[in-house]
Design an enzyme around this catalytic site. Sequence first.
Site, mmCIF file in Angstrom:
data_model
loop_
_atom_site.group_PDB
_atom_site.id
_atom_site.type_symbol
_atom_site.label_atom_id
_atom_site.label_comp_id
_atom_site.label_asym_id
_atom_site.label_seq_id
_atom_site.Cartn_x
_atom_site.Cartn_y
_atom_site.Cartn_z
ATOM 1 N N ASP A 30 0.849 -1.192 0.000
ATOM 2 C CA ASP A 30 0.000 0.000 0.000
ATOM 3 C C ASP A 30 0.888 1.247 0.000
ATOM 4 O O ASP A 30 1.891 1.318 0.708
ATOM 5 C CB ASP A 30 -0.906 0.003 1.240
ATOM 6 C CG ASP A 30 -2.066 0.983 1.090
ATOM 7 O OD1 ASP A 30 -3.219 0.528 1.005
ATOM 8 O OD2 ASP A 30 -1.811 2.210 1.055
ATOM 9 N N ILE A 31 0.517 2.223 -0.790
ATOM 10 C CA ILE A 31 1.308 3.448 -0.923
ATOM 11 C C ILE A 31 1.231 4.299 0.343
ATOM 12 O O ILE A 31 2.097 5.148 0.576
ATOM 13 C CB ILE A 31 0.815 4.241 -2.168
ATOM 14 C CG1 ILE A 31 1.918 5.122 -2.719
ATOM 15 C CG2 ILE A 31 -0.451 5.025 -1.866
ATOM 16 C CD1 ILE A 31 1.598 5.676 -4.107
ATOM 17 N N ASN A 86 -12.906 -3.367 2.163
ATOM 18 C CA ASN A 86 -13.892 -2.291 2.222
ATOM 19 C C ASN A 86 -14.785 -2.396 0.988
ATOM 20 O O ASN A 86 -14.288 -2.551 -0.128
ATOM 21 C CB ASN A 86 -13.187 -0.939 2.254
ATOM 22 C CG ASN A 86 -12.345 -0.758 3.516
ATOM 23 O OD1 ASN A 86 -12.752 -1.186 4.593
ATOM 24 N ND2 ASN A 86 -11.184 -0.160 3.387
ATOM 25 N N HIS A 99 -10.110 -5.297 -3.595
ATOM 26 C CA HIS A 99 -8.792 -5.584 -3.044
ATOM 27 C C HIS A 99 -8.928 -6.043 -1.607
ATOM 28 O O HIS A 99 -9.802 -5.583 -0.870
ATOM 29 C CB HIS A 99 -7.865 -4.363 -3.128
ATOM 30 C CG HIS A 99 -8.448 -3.089 -2.614
ATOM 31 N ND1 HIS A 99 -9.365 -2.335 -3.334
ATOM 32 C CD2 HIS A 99 -8.270 -2.441 -1.444
ATOM 33 C CE1 HIS A 99 -9.703 -1.274 -2.627
ATOM 34 N NE2 HIS A 99 -9.057 -1.314 -1.475
ATOM 35 N N HIS A 101 -6.974 -5.898 1.802
ATOM 36 C CA HIS A 101 -5.860 -5.335 2.561
ATOM 37 C C HIS A 101 -5.328 -6.425 3.485
ATOM 38 O O HIS A 101 -6.113 -7.118 4.156
ATOM 39 C CB HIS A 101 -6.339 -4.188 3.464
ATOM 40 C CG HIS A 101 -6.819 -2.976 2.761
ATOM 41 N ND1 HIS A 101 -6.032 -1.866 2.566
ATOM 42 C CD2 HIS A 101 -8.028 -2.673 2.219
ATOM 43 C CE1 HIS A 101 -6.736 -0.920 1.943
ATOM 44 N NE2 HIS A 101 -7.953 -1.390 1.719
HETATM 45 P P1 AMP Z 1 -9.874 1.315 0.111
HETATM 46 O O1 AMP Z 1 -10.217 2.445 1.044
HETATM 47 O O2 AMP Z 1 -10.143 -0.034 0.717
HETATM 48 O O3 AMP Z 1 -10.452 1.491 -1.246
HETATM 49 O O4 AMP Z 1 -8.294 1.342 0.006
HETATM 50 C C1 AMP Z 1 -7.596 1.930 -1.040
HETATM 51 C C2 AMP Z 1 -6.135 1.804 -0.683
HETATM 52 O O5 AMP Z 1 -5.382 1.960 -1.879
HETATM 53 C C3 AMP Z 1 -5.623 2.853 0.302
HETATM 54 O O6 AMP Z 1 -5.092 2.194 1.451
HETATM 55 C C4 AMP Z 1 -4.543 3.581 -0.490
HETATM 56 O O7 AMP Z 1 -3.446 3.952 0.301
HETATM 57 C C5 AMP Z 1 -4.162 2.556 -1.545
HETATM 58 N N1 AMP Z 1 -3.627 3.075 -2.794
HETATM 59 C C6 AMP Z 1 -4.135 4.058 -3.568
HETATM 60 N N2 AMP Z 1 -3.369 4.250 -4.649
HETATM 61 C C7 AMP Z 1 -2.349 3.360 -4.558
HETATM 62 C C8 AMP Z 1 -1.218 3.077 -5.378
HETATM 63 N N3 AMP Z 1 -0.973 3.731 -6.523
HETATM 64 N N4 AMP Z 1 -0.362 2.110 -4.969
HETATM 65 C C9 AMP Z 1 -0.585 1.443 -3.820
HETATM 66 N N5 AMP Z 1 -1.641 1.659 -3.020
HETATM 67 C C10 AMP Z 1 -2.503 2.619 -3.376
#
Ligand code: AMP
Length: 115
Positions: A30-31, A86, A99, A101
């Site tokens: 995760d970024i 989520n 996805h 987590h």
């Molecule tokens: P959600 O709230 O479950 O949709 O989580 C989205 C997740 O994607 C968040 O934890 C972000 O930090 C992560 N995210 C968004 N863009 C990227 C990216 N380019 N690379 C890695 N993680 C990302």
Amino acid sequence: MTDCIFCKIAHGEIPCRKLYEDGEMLAFHDINPVAPVHFMLIPKLHLASLAEAEDAHAALLGRMLVLSPRLAREQGLENGFRTVINTGKGGGQEVFHLHIHIIGGGNIPPMVRRS
Ligand code: AMP
Ligand code: ZN
């Protein structure tokens, strides 16, 4: 889904810190991690959320769940980890490509705080 950030990651159009890939799924860090280890596992197939999952996706989703503990162990989470999916605006989803987590290390608080 040309405007989906996770599809772009899956197709190699946007870089990621990849930790696993096979023909049907991809795992990357995760970024914006919320714990010392925080990565996500996605299907390469665009599925907006768990709410769009159908019987035809059951085997793929099952393989993702079964892979999760192996990847967690490889990231040093021998003592356990948290999985979070989520779903939809009501579930706090921000990226609309399904996805899982996988989160761990450090102090993982209770998932829901009761007052
Ligand atoms: P959600 O709230 O479950 O949709 O989580 C989205 C997740 O994607 C968040 O934890 C972000 O930090 C992560 N995210 C968004 N863009 C990227 C990216 N380019 N690379 C890695 N993680 C990302
Ligand atoms: Zn997508």
